[in-house]
Design a protein around this motif. Sequence first.
Motif, mmCIF file in Angstrom:
data_model
loop_
_atom_site.group_PDB
_atom_site.id
_atom_site.type_symbol
_atom_site.label_atom_id
_atom_site.label_comp_id
_atom_site.label_asym_id
_atom_site.label_seq_id
_atom_site.Cartn_x
_atom_site.Cartn_y
_atom_site.Cartn_z
ATOM 1 N N LEU A 107 36.557 23.715 11.852
ATOM 2 C CA LEU A 107 35.825 23.792 13.172
ATOM 3 C C LEU A 107 36.775 23.284 14.206
ATOM 4 N N LEU A 108 37.289 23.640 15.443
ATOM 5 C CA LEU A 108 38.019 22.569 16.298
ATOM 6 C C LEU A 108 36.991 21.344 16.624
ATOM 7 N N SER A 109 38.238 20.427 16.881
ATOM 8 C CA SER A 109 37.399 19.314 17.634
ATOM 9 C C SER A 109 36.187 19.234 18.819
ATOM 10 N N GLY A 110 35.291 18.710 18.467
ATOM 11 C CA GLY A 110 34.261 18.828 19.082
ATOM 12 C C GLY A 110 34.204 18.712 20.928
ATOM 13 N N GLU A 111 33.794 19.206 21.527
ATOM 14 C CA GLU A 111 33.986 19.555 22.857
ATOM 15 C C GLU A 111 32.085 18.741 23.700
ATOM 16 N N LEU A 112 33.225 17.221 23.986
ATOM 17 C CA LEU A 112 31.479 16.753 24.328
ATOM 18 C C LEU A 112 31.182 17.131 26.193
ATOM 19 N N GLU A 113 29.972 17.122 25.719
ATOM 20 C CA GLU A 113 28.722 17.534 27.652
ATOM 21 C C GLU A 113 29.818 19.177 28.009
ATOM 22 N N HIS A 114 29.104 19.245 27.382
ATOM 23 C CA HIS A 114 29.837 21.185 27.495
ATOM 24 C C HIS A 114 28.970 21.444 28.695
ATOM 25 N N GLU A 115 29.398 22.308 29.441
ATOM 26 C CA GLU A 115 28.584 22.922 30.247
ATOM 27 C C GLU A 115 27.830 24.222 30.432
ATOM 28 N N ILE A 116 27.106 24.688 30.297
ATOM 29 C CA ILE A 116 26.501 26.432 30.073
ATOM 30 C C ILE A 116 26.170 26.674 31.305
ATOM 31 N N ASN A 117 25.130 28.159 31.642
ATOM 32 C CA ASN A 117 24.035 28.556 32.684
ATOM 33 C C ASN A 117 25.260 27.906 34.257
ATOM 34 N N GLU A 118 25.916 28.146 34.078
ATOM 35 C CA GLU A 118 26.520 28.078 35.659
ATOM 36 C C GLU A 118 26.774 26.380 35.614
ATOM 37 N N GLY A 119 26.883 25.218 35.152
ATOM 38 C CA GLY A 119 26.587 24.015 35.010
ATOM 39 C C GLY A 119 24.938 23.229 35.393
ATOM 40 N N ARG A 120 24.329 24.047 35.070
ATOM 41 C CA ARG A 120 22.576 23.964 34.763
ATOM 42 C C ARG A 120 22.252 22.751 33.637
ATOM 43 N N LYS A 121 23.153 23.348 33.098
ATOM 44 C CA LYS A 121 22.661 22.662 31.753
ATOM 45 C C LYS A 121 24.316 21.759 30.327
ATOM 46 N N ARG A 122 23.653 21.082 30.004
ATOM 47 C CA ARG A 122 25.289 20.549 29.137
ATOM 48 C C ARG A 122 24.459 20.175 27.811
ATOM 49 N N ILE A 123 25.633 20.810 26.253
ATOM 50 C CA ILE A 123 25.648 20.913 25.637
ATOM 51 C C ILE A 123 25.808 19.891 24.411
ATOM 52 N N ASP A 124 25.340 18.753 24.057
ATOM 53 C CA ASP A 124 26.506 17.499 23.451
ATOM 54 C C ASP A 124 27.522 17.333 23.358
ATOM 55 N N VAL A 125 27.175 18.540 22.125
ATOM 56 C CA VAL A 125 28.624 18.360 21.372
ATOM 57 C C VAL A 125 28.678 20.037 21.250
ATOM 58 N N ARG A 126 30.066 20.495 21.951
ATOM 59 C CA ARG A 126 30.329 22.450 20.958
ATOM 60 C C ARG A 126 31.379 22.004 19.915
ATOM 61 N N TRP A 127 31.073 22.465 18.744
ATOM 62 C CA TRP A 127 32.577 23.053 17.973
ATOM 63 C C TRP A 127 32.878 24.736 18.048
ATOM 64 N N VAL A 128 33.710 25.439 18.237
ATOM 65 C CA VAL A 128 34.917 26.453 17.742
ATOM 66 C C VAL A 128 34.175 26.424 16.326
ATOM 67 N N ASN A 129 33.771 27.750 15.685
ATOM 68 C CA ASN A 129 33.863 28.180 14.718
ATOM 69 C C ASN A 129 34.841 28.802 13.800
ATOM 70 N N LEU A 130 36.450 28.317 13.674
ATOM 71 C CA LEU A 130 37.140 29.767 13.329
ATOM 72 C C LEU A 130 37.281 29.563 11.989
ATOM 73 N N ALA A 131 36.348 29.359 10.851
ATOM 74 C CA ALA A 131 36.319 29.852 9.868
ATOM 75 C C ALA A 131 37.122 30.621 9.104
ATOM 76 N N GLN A 132 37.906 30.896 8.547
ATOM 77 C CA GLN A 132 38.180 32.301 7.517
ATOM 78 C C GLN A 132 37.324 32.388 6.398
ATOM 79 N N ASP A 133 36.840 31.203 5.264
ATOM 80 C CA ASP A 133 35.604 31.606 4.611
ATOM 81 C C ASP A 133 35.819 30.382 4.504
ATOM 82 N N GLY A 134 34.249 29.709 3.198
ATOM 83 C CA GLY A 134 34.004 28.985 3.062
ATOM 84 C C GLY A 134 32.480 29.164 3.494
ATOM 85 N N ILE A 135 31.518 28.254 3.576
ATOM 86 C CA ILE A 135 30.144 27.986 4.514
ATOM 87 C C ILE A 135 30.205 28.464 6.140
ATOM 88 N N PHE A 136 31.141 28.126 6.511
ATOM 89 C CA PHE A 136 30.802 27.693 7.758
ATOM 90 C C PHE A 136 31.433 29.096 8.397
#
Length: 436
Positions: free
Chosen positions: A299-328
Amino acid sequence: MAILAANEVIIPAASYFESPMCAAIIDELSPLFPTSVIRLVGGDANAQDFIHSKLATYDETGPQHTAYLAAAEADTVFPPFKLRARSATADITAAWLDRSAAPGFLVEQFGDNASLLPKGFLDTWQNVPDALGGRAFTPDYAAKHLADGLLSRAIDSKVHAFINHEYFRSFANEYAAGFVSDLVILPSQHSLDDRYGNIQFGRARRELHATGLLERISTCSPEELLILRDDHDVAMVLLSSILPSTQASRTSGTPKLDVHVDLTSVVSALKKIKGGQKTATAYQRTVTEILDQVFSHSLLSGELEHEINEGRKRIDVRWVNLAQDGIFRWISQTFRAPIVLGECKNYTHDVANPELDQLMGRFSPVRSEFGLLLCRKVTNRSLVIQRCRDTYQAQRGMMLVIDDSQVEKLASMSHAGGWGEPQADLLMSLIDEVMS
């Protein structure tokens, strides 16, 4: 182009000695050998040691053995040699065994052709490293042990692609290196790791031609190439030819290597944070910092307070999943999770339906259906898990509740991320807890 774009060009020594075409291309640049701009890399101290060690890994009747024998007897000045810290064979072996331990591996690897595989194929696959008995882990040798040359062309090509992908990924992992890809005569029949920026040869060539720079580069001396490295116009063309799908261009994060980091101090800092609204931000940042390192393989470093739904909601942490193998990687495919969502609750009491509903409300088929509810402690775990189970059984997503004690366990484990790692076991146990 590689010389123009990189501080150092590294060539797998096996490519140089086993491919006359590779050797011819590199030898044209012999005036640059004293500068160490170009280096061969391999698992021995020098070129001669590498040659002699390789002689023992190939059949005497094969073309590779012939090539190394000729190199051993040649009176040639080879490019500078650099000792690797990693082993391509060891990395291929680890991936070979690790990936095959994942649920549904055969279907993932061979697709519709999985039904054509002979009985006991998975066991045969996992026995290949031992069956090679110290010989080179090449596609031809592996395919021979898998079915003694009886594999269909479609299945055989998948075996070749697996080994070649892991072979080159071994170099990318060690050197944080990109590749020259999209070659004309040597096209890649497998995916190349693109975390660190690959030069698209065809695109770069077209752009250099369009700007009138190609002839200048093609006809200059090796020494003049070093001067052209500082040419702004050349740099801009090559920069535009870097694959746009590298980590750094996809998000604001940066590529990370699979290295262990001592998290003792940051875990200690987490324990000192008191529960409650006043310290909620401190908890959010600290637990994210820990999990960034714990999941750095995937996973890439988590992005804090990521906005969704045109800024009406926020996600506390958002990790981009780039796993090429393993459990992720498995999580990404099983729960439609190119993104891992995180909600942080710095409560002094158990999380309940409102908090779980909040995380579930962030789920979306186009965003992710997998998330972590991070909290300080869970007193009635069976009740919390039942609520997660209700969501899963309603086909609305997978939520894992992770408290401080589990964060501490994850922080103390290996960060390699493979199926054989305790970290994967812990995550899988949490998933099984919800799915059961």
